[in-house]
Design a protein around this motif. Sequence first.
Motif, mmCIF file in Angstrom:
data_model
loop_
_atom_site.group_PDB
_atom_site.id
_atom_site.type_symbol
_atom_site.label_atom_id
_atom_site.label_comp_id
_atom_site.label_asym_id
_atom_site.label_seq_id
_atom_site.Cartn_x
_atom_site.Cartn_y
_atom_site.Cartn_z
ATOM 1 N N SER A 174 0.836 -1.201 0.000
ATOM 2 C CA SER A 174 0.000 0.000 0.000
ATOM 3 C C SER A 174 0.875 1.256 0.000
ATOM 4 O O SER A 174 1.981 1.233 -0.537
ATOM 5 C CB SER A 174 -0.964 -0.046 1.187
ATOM 6 N N LEU A 175 0.410 2.346 0.610
ATOM 7 C CA LEU A 175 1.089 3.639 0.463
ATOM 8 C C LEU A 175 2.333 3.751 1.344
ATOM 9 O O LEU A 175 2.308 3.376 2.519
ATOM 10 C CB LEU A 175 0.106 4.759 0.818
ATOM 11 N N SER A 176 3.396 4.305 0.764
ATOM 12 C CA SER A 176 4.636 4.502 1.516
ATOM 13 C C SER A 176 4.696 5.940 2.018
ATOM 14 O O SER A 176 3.874 6.783 1.643
ATOM 15 C CB SER A 176 5.834 4.242 0.606
ATOM 16 N N ASN A 177 5.700 6.223 2.820
ATOM 17 C CA ASN A 177 5.912 7.585 3.313
ATOM 18 C C ASN A 177 6.097 8.551 2.129
ATOM 19 O O ASN A 177 5.540 9.657 2.116
ATOM 20 C CB ASN A 177 7.138 7.573 4.237
ATOM 21 N N ASP A 178 6.826 8.117 1.108
ATOM 22 C CA ASP A 178 7.032 8.980 -0.069
ATOM 23 C C ASP A 178 5.711 9.269 -0.777
ATOM 24 O O ASP A 178 5.467 10.386 -1.238
ATOM 25 C CB ASP A 178 7.995 8.308 -1.060
ATOM 26 N N ASP A 179 4.861 8.229 -0.896
ATOM 27 C CA ASP A 179 3.547 8.437 -1.542
ATOM 28 C C ASP A 179 2.744 9.490 -0.784
ATOM 29 O O ASP A 179 2.100 10.357 -1.371
ATOM 30 C CB ASP A 179 2.725 7.131 -1.548
ATOM 31 N N ILE A 180 2.785 9.399 0.539
ATOM 32 C CA ILE A 180 1.980 10.323 1.352
ATOM 33 C C ILE A 180 2.527 11.746 1.229
ATOM 34 O O ILE A 180 1.764 12.715 1.149
ATOM 35 C CB ILE A 180 1.974 9.879 2.839
ATOM 36 N N ILE A 181 3.846 11.856 1.192
ATOM 37 C CA ILE A 181 4.446 13.194 1.032
ATOM 38 C C ILE A 181 3.942 13.816 -0.275
ATOM 39 O O ILE A 181 3.552 14.987 -0.325
ATOM 40 C CB ILE A 181 5.992 13.096 1.049
ATOM 41 N N LYS A 182 3.899 12.982 -1.315
ATOM 42 C CA LYS A 182 3.431 13.469 -2.622
ATOM 43 C C LYS A 182 1.965 13.933 -2.530
ATOM 44 O O LYS A 182 1.597 14.989 -3.054
ATOM 45 C CB LYS A 182 3.551 12.308 -3.626
ATOM 46 N N ILE A 183 1.146 13.146 -1.829
ATOM 47 C CA ILE A 183 -0.276 13.509 -1.681
ATOM 48 C C ILE A 183 -0.395 14.844 -0.938
ATOM 49 O O ILE A 183 -1.110 15.752 -1.360
ATOM 50 C CB ILE A 183 -1.043 12.401 -0.906
ATOM 51 N N CYS A 184 0.344 14.960 0.165
ATOM 52 C CA CYS A 184 0.230 16.177 0.983
ATOM 53 C C CYS A 184 0.702 17.397 0.203
ATOM 54 O O CYS A 184 0.070 18.460 0.252
ATOM 55 C CB CYS A 184 1.031 16.025 2.280
ATOM 56 N N LYS A 185 1.812 17.237 -0.510
ATOM 57 C CA LYS A 185 2.324 18.381 -1.282
ATOM 58 C C LYS A 185 1.312 18.802 -2.345
ATOM 59 O O LYS A 185 1.065 19.986 -2.566
ATOM 60 C CB LYS A 185 3.661 18.015 -1.940
ATOM 61 N N THR A 186 0.706 17.809 -2.995
ATOM 62 C CA THR A 186 -0.271 18.123 -4.047
ATOM 63 C C THR A 186 -1.461 18.877 -3.458
ATOM 64 O O THR A 186 -1.890 19.901 -3.994
ATOM 65 C CB THR A 186 -0.761 16.820 -4.726
#
Length: 679
Positions: free
Chosen positions: A257-269
Amino acid sequence: MSTRRSGKMVDPCPSLDTIHPDVLKQFPHLFEPLSIGNLYIRNRVFISAHTTMLAENGGPGEKLIAFLEAKAKGGAGLIISEAVNAHPSGSESKNELCSWEPFFPEGLKKLRERLDLYGTIFFVQLFHSGGGGTHAGIMEKGPNIQPSNISFLCEGLVGTSHALRLEEVEDLIEGFAKSALICKDNGAHGVEVAAAHGYLIHRFLSPLHNQRIDRFGGDFNKRLTFLREILIAIRKKVGGDFPIGVRIGCDDFIQESLSNDDIIKICKTLEQEKLVDFFDITGSHEFIDRSLIHHYAVMDDKLGHMVPEVSNIHRAVSVPVLHAGRIINPRQAEDILAAGHIDMAGMTRASIADPNFIKKTVEQREADIIYCVGCAQACMGRVNRNQHVTCFQNPFTGREHVWGELTNTTNRKKIVVVGGGPAGMSFAWVAASRGHEVNLYDDHHELGGQVLLAEQLPLCLELGTVARNLSRQVYQAGVEVYLNTSATSETVIAQNPDEVVLATGSKPYLPQNVQGINQNHVFTFERAFTQPDLLGDSVLLIDNDGHQRGASTAAWLIKIGKKVQVVTEFSHIGSNFEMSLLRVRIYQIFFKNKIPLYPHYRLIEIGRKSVFFKDNYADTDLEIKGIDSVVVLYPPIAQTELEKDLRASGKKLHLIGDCLTPRNIEYASFVGARLGRSI
Ligand SMILES: Cc1cc2nc3c(=O)[nH]c(=O)nc-3n(C[C@H](O)[C@H](O)[C@H](O)COP(=O)(O)O)c2cc1C
Ligand code: SF4
């Protein structure tokens, strides 16, 4: 800066100006105000959303209001409501908040009025569980729902969920927007959208669940569409001057599922698209235990365990970042804030254990804080069993309205308590606080009872804090404590008490119908632990108790280097855990150490080197050979030796805790306090 406070403030936690300079010097970051949008928050402590099962008719009634008011009074800067169901398809129970229920807006208004008395900012969490009866597949509710028509493995989840049609997704988005407006119109200072913990919005974000091919599924950007459109729809409804945040996990902690990097990308977006005023970062997928354990770190786990992943997000965005996750004391919170990892520290279970922990910090009474030990038993564990939230060492929590404040007695009695475990201590401090004369006898050199033994076991190491929290209250309440003193019926009667409370606990049980049970190489857990030198190398643990003691005993035997095998009559080891996720920790230990496990076998006979069992279904035989020592754990039995003579004496007698019915710390401290407040 607008403060948006209304109403008359009474008994607020002292404002920054009145906090003693020594306290400010020690906690410069904790007591620094913060702005979210145009709101002024008086300190950096927030209480994250926590479902309580205290709601009534889908809205905040007096029970929930009193529960949250205690935290406001105790000094929390910001309180986020428990999950509010944003759409009828997500409702699970009337004891949860539901934005469309008629009682909801009315209750919300009352709640806001009460929190305003203490200057506390209040956000509502908007949530969709993923369907009526997500956990149990309740027939009367609607179907479970999910983004795609795929099967998902989850123990306890009944059936595969219905894949949402496009128009159903759009209806949900509208539901979130309407709910946000109801919250705004009825007193919330802001809302947070729950996109975490494996519930519906999280599932849209995760490739594990979302395999749609319309605008809500596909690549990262399309999987974000559901959350994005919810945030846009909410903003459209509530206007600009109203903070909207997102609660999201820092990492799902599982590869698929989602990694820390994926979440960073979501938050930045989301930040770049100007859709959020704050992030509330949590972690894990609640439907997968090996992920969930990261959220509810348990005893022995590192404090602030998710801070590194959260800090990565904090560095990547500029809106305030809130975080809760095993931050249990003000000094730890101060350090995390000072290091710049987060902007606000969530101390949720800390506030369940002691709603007054900030007030006590301000009053330089940190030593009086009832520290949360992370057992998750009476808070999360009870809520999972559809019972209202409380704390296993502070039964007043969650009962603020029903129990009310302690009142002084008008009929002062002399009361003798025998036994200084959780039940005896809870009774003693509560009764003494109310003005009774209480004498407490314990044959040990320290108060705590069996907790003192348990705290030495793996996965229980913090239990000693419970004993110390309670014994401090006992001494502060003025109880006369007699340690190293075995009370007899004669010594008790000689004191001429008005009433006697027996809290003598329980004792181990060995089934006498089992041949060979009384041999020297057969140990109770207590004897094994106090005489470990007598144990041989190869130890068979028979855990027919199923609670944490058995699992912790196994972990302890492994730790001291024994060759361990475990047998239980139940379906698995730890089948009676109050908080099932502890199973993850114990099974990690079992699998790492390749421990042979034999569920479903009942004990028949213990020989000198072999132990004999039969399975529970077909009566096939199992012989485990080459055993040096056998540790046998059955549910303990009540220890009531003094009862007969004391009853005969005619003294008014109460039995509480294990000596009435052996259960657990939660039960013991509850019955002790309940008797203490009514005697
Ligand atoms: C009884 C209980 C109920 C919870 N319910 C929710 C909830 O409704 N929504 C949510 O986002 N998190 C919920 N949580 C998670 C908490 O917000 C928080 O993330 C978690 O307790 C870890 O923080 P802590 O270690 O400070 O308690 C709940 C936690 C507890 C103990
Ligand atoms: S029950 Fe355990 S985890 Fe929950 S608040 Fe109390 S001490 Fe903390």
